[in-house]
Design an enzyme around this catalytic site. Sequence first.
Site, PDB file in Angstrom:
ATOM      1  N   LYS A   1      -1.832   9.141   5.412  1.00 31.41           N
ATOM      2  CA  LYS A   1      -1.028   8.868   6.606  1.00 31.41           C
ATOM      3  C   LYS A   1      -1.393   9.816   7.753  1.00 31.41           C
ATOM      4  O   LYS A   1      -1.333   9.422   8.930  1.00 31.41           O
ATOM      5  CB  LYS A   1       0.461   8.981   6.273  1.00 31.41           C
TER       6      LYS A   1
ATOM      7  N   TYR B   1      -0.869  10.208  -0.440  1.00 26.38           N
ATOM      8  CA  TYR B   1      -0.195   9.422   0.592  1.00 26.38           C
ATOM      9  C   TYR B   1      -0.101  10.206   1.904  1.00 26.38           C
ATOM     10  O   TYR B   1      -0.372   9.667   2.984  1.00 26.38           O
ATOM     11  CB  TYR B   1       1.196   9.039   0.090  1.00 26.38           C
TER      12      TYR B   1
END
Length: 250
Positions: free
Chosen positions: A155, A151
């Site tokens: 991002k 993640y």
Amino acid sequence: MTERTAIVTGAARGIGAAIARRLAADGLAVAVVDLEESACASTVEEIVDAGGKAAAIGADVSDEQAVARAVAAVAERLGAPTVLVNNAGIIRDDLMFKMTVEDWDTVMNVHLRGAFLMSRAAQQYMVQAGFGRIVNLSSTSALGSRGQVNYSAAKAGLQGFTKTLAIELGKFGITANAIAPGFIETEMTRATAQRMGVEWEDFRSAVIARIPVGRSGLPEDVAHTASFLVSEAAGFVSGQVIYVAGGPTT
């Protein structure tokens, strides 16, 4: 604002739904996109009941053909999309040494591949209109977050993606910016607490204690920022990462 059409991905709930509602309140027609069209019904209903214009679109943003069909459907049903908010995202948290390749790929595909495919499909309408706004949802996790190597990488990647879009598309009247939320109360943050084995209220209180403004964020906080970034007034803001986190980040 001139009547425009926006696409918001991952808009069935949470931050995406809040952004969709806010853009509709601003006067945009909004395509509410999520994996299953049926999941978008409540967001669309809220918008329509409030006097706005919206349509539910089901699409897997990591599927090239599904994205092409979805964007074409938006153009046909609501008008040429000149605003795109790439919000769709999932988590598959684990420490790196336990993370599976499947969980790595799944997160990368939704966040990065999805944003690429959606942006590539929508930009043609923006170029034709001489106006476009792309907003990508990053996160403070881009700065590093234990148990979220996939993640966090995705991002952080979205921030580089955003800056490059700003460079490539600026001459066509298109801006690209990223919003990096901090602690926002959503189903996803509740899932993080569960992963850590911490009661939600204890988790929430501990996080708030470190936030300078003394409260947690709400999806509407992110929506307000998106509202500005897609507006005509934000035409000289591009390639930026705006942290909506209740305080400075490091």
